[in-house]
Design an enzyme around this catalytic site. Structure first.
Site, PDB file in Angstrom:
ATOM      1  N   SER A 114       3.183  -1.971  10.369  1.00  0.00           N
ATOM      2  CA  SER A 114       4.637  -2.007  10.589  1.00  0.00           C
ATOM      3  C   SER A 114       5.258  -3.370  10.289  1.00  0.00           C
ATOM      4  CB  SER A 114       4.977  -1.560  12.020  1.00  0.00           C
ATOM      5  OG  SER A 114       4.561  -0.229  12.230  1.00  0.00           O
ATOM      6  N   ASN A 121       0.860  -1.183   0.000  1.00  0.00           N
ATOM      7  CA  ASN A 121       0.000   0.000   0.000  1.00  0.00           C
ATOM      8  C   ASN A 121       0.900   1.238   0.000  1.00  0.00           C
ATOM      9  OD1 ASN A 121      -1.819   2.022   0.513  1.00  0.00           O
ATOM     10  ND2 ASN A 121      -2.301   1.367   2.616  1.00  0.00           N
ATOM     11  N   GLY A 125       2.273   2.431  10.788  1.00  0.00           N
ATOM     12  CA  GLY A 125       3.242   3.519  10.631  1.00  0.00           C
ATOM     13  C   GLY A 125       3.914   3.946  11.921  1.00  0.00           C
ATOM     14  N   LYS A 132       0.089   4.223  -0.276  1.00  0.00           N
ATOM     15  CA  LYS A 132      -0.568   5.401   0.314  1.00  0.00           C
ATOM     16  C   LYS A 132      -0.384   6.615  -0.609  1.00  0.00           C
ATOM     17  CE  LYS A 132      -0.224   3.298   4.785  1.00  0.00           C
ATOM     18  NZ  LYS A 132      -0.199   3.448   6.240  1.00  0.00           N
ATOM     19  N   GLU A 175      -5.611  -4.723  10.515  1.00  0.00           N
ATOM     20  CA  GLU A 175      -4.564  -3.726  10.766  1.00  0.00           C
ATOM     21  C   GLU A 175      -4.892  -2.978  12.051  1.00  0.00           C
ATOM     22  OE1 GLU A 175      -2.458  -2.485   6.847  1.00  0.00           O
ATOM     23  OE2 GLU A 175      -4.266  -1.290   7.049  1.00  0.00           O
ATOM     24  N   HIS A 221      -9.742   1.417   4.684  1.00  0.00           N
ATOM     25  CA  HIS A 221      -8.472   1.602   5.398  1.00  0.00           C
ATOM     26  C   HIS A 221      -8.692   2.558   6.579  1.00  0.00           C
ATOM     27  CE1 HIS A 221      -4.397   2.738   6.397  1.00  0.00           C
ATOM     28  NE2 HIS A 221      -4.018   1.624   5.787  1.00  0.00           N
ATOM     29  N   GLU A 231      -7.020   4.899   7.790  1.00  0.00           N
ATOM     30  CA  GLU A 231      -6.743   6.322   7.555  1.00  0.00           C
ATOM     31  C   GLU A 231      -7.960   6.999   6.940  1.00  0.00           C
ATOM     32  OE1 GLU A 231      -3.084   5.692   5.427  1.00  0.00           O
ATOM     33  OE2 GLU A 231      -2.069   5.209   7.315  1.00  0.00           O
TER      34      GLU A 231
HETATM   35  P1  PGA Z   1       2.638   0.402   7.661  1.00  0.00           P
HETATM   36  O1  PGA Z   1       1.177   0.613   7.013  1.00  0.00           O
HETATM   37  O2  PGA Z   1       3.165  -0.895   7.135  1.00  0.00           O
HETATM   38  O3  PGA Z   1       3.417   1.592   7.230  1.00  0.00           O
HETATM   39  O4  PGA Z   1       2.434   0.355   9.150  1.00  0.00           O
HETATM   40  C1  PGA Z   1       0.314  -0.453   6.779  1.00  0.00           C
HETATM   41  C2  PGA Z   1      -0.993   0.041   6.198  1.00  0.00           C
HETATM   42  O5  PGA Z   1      -1.518   1.049   6.672  1.00  0.00           O
HETATM   43  O6  PGA Z   1      -1.544  -0.558   5.257  1.00  0.00           O
END
Ligand code: PGA
Length: 251
Positions: A212, A9, A173, A11, A167, A95, A97
């Site tokens: 992460s 992803n 992140g 982003k 997640e 997601h 976010e």
């Molecule tokens: P990350 O993000 O691996 O940077 O923690 C995962 C995601 O949000 O899909």
């Protein structure tokens, strides 16, 4: 046997130049045959990625789609039918976010899931609890509500052609990762919720872990019985690191 899936992803990252550079790296990777690999770039770069990945067995997907499946008057949105036309195979829905920053509701997420499937895309439904919810002991409740919202709208059969990504919001992140045991507990609960309505769909359903994931922790996470691959954010922007994660899924 479920074929593991590792999806990157990206982003809201990238420029034409950095995307070209990243794809150059991805093209050089030796990827395990038993693992399905996908990248999910920003919409703006989908065509570039599809074009530049041509001939490499990496699928392309999007990070979001409109609640309306077909093109029409909806300023700023992208329809699932258009993503399909752009040769996308997957699309993320829900997601965290988007749920948290943009206020997407379970109902909107279910509509996007349906829109995606109606256009032949495989939705990757993201679910997960916040730190506050985890500390309040509400993890399984929250995840089951997010999953249940889609099952209620579309029926459990919809998960025969979909993927779920667990997640934990506190692990995205942040460098914090759920332990393999913490993740496995939630993955097993997700599968059990689906199995309660249809055991066969549950057996075939891929449940990815995200938050992460790095090459250094991927082997342990992917070793858990209900973890069928990963949704990779930050680490997917580095081709070598992403390749190592894909290989971990092949072990
Ligand atoms: P990350 O993000 O691996 O940077 O923690 C995962 C995601 O949000 O899909």
């Amino acid at each position: 046997m479920r074929r593991p899936l590792v999806a990157g992803n990206w982003k809201m990252h990238g420029t034409r130049a950095s995307v070209a550079e990243l794809i150059k790296g991805l093209r050089q990777l030796a990827l395990p045959a038993g693992v399905e690999v996908a990248v999910l770039p920003p919409c703006l770069y989908l065509q570039q990625v599809v074009h530049e990945l041509h001939g490499k067995s990496i699928a392309v997907g999007a990070q979001n789609c409109s609640v309306e499946p077909m093109q029409g008057a909806l300023t700023g949105e992208v329809a699932a039918s258009q993503l399909h036309d752009a040769e996308c195979v997957f699309v993320l829905v829900g997601h965290s976010e988007r749920r948290m920053v943009l206020g997407e509701t379970d109902q909107q997420v279910a509509r996007k899931f349906e829109a995606a499937q109606s256009c032949g895309l495989q939705p990757i439904l993201c679910v997960g609890e916040t730190l506050q919810e985890r500390e309040a002991g509400e993890t399984l409740l929250v995840v089951s509500r997010q999953l249940g919202a889609v099952i209620e709208e579309l029926g459990v059969g919809a998960f025969a052609r979909a993927v779920v990504a667990y997640e934990p919001v506190w692990a995205i992140g942040t460098g914090l990762t759920a332990t393999p045991q913490q993740a496995q507990e939630v993955h097993a609960a997700i599968r059990a919720q689906v199995a309660a309505e249809n055991a066969e769909v549950a057996r075939g359903l891929r449940v990815l872990y995200g938050g992460s994931v790095k090459a250094a922790n991927a082997v342990e996470l992917f070793g858990m019985s209900d973890i069928d691959g990963g949704l990779i954010g930050g680490a997917s922007l580095n081709a070598d690191e992403f390749g190592a994660i894909c290989r971990a899924a092949g072990n």
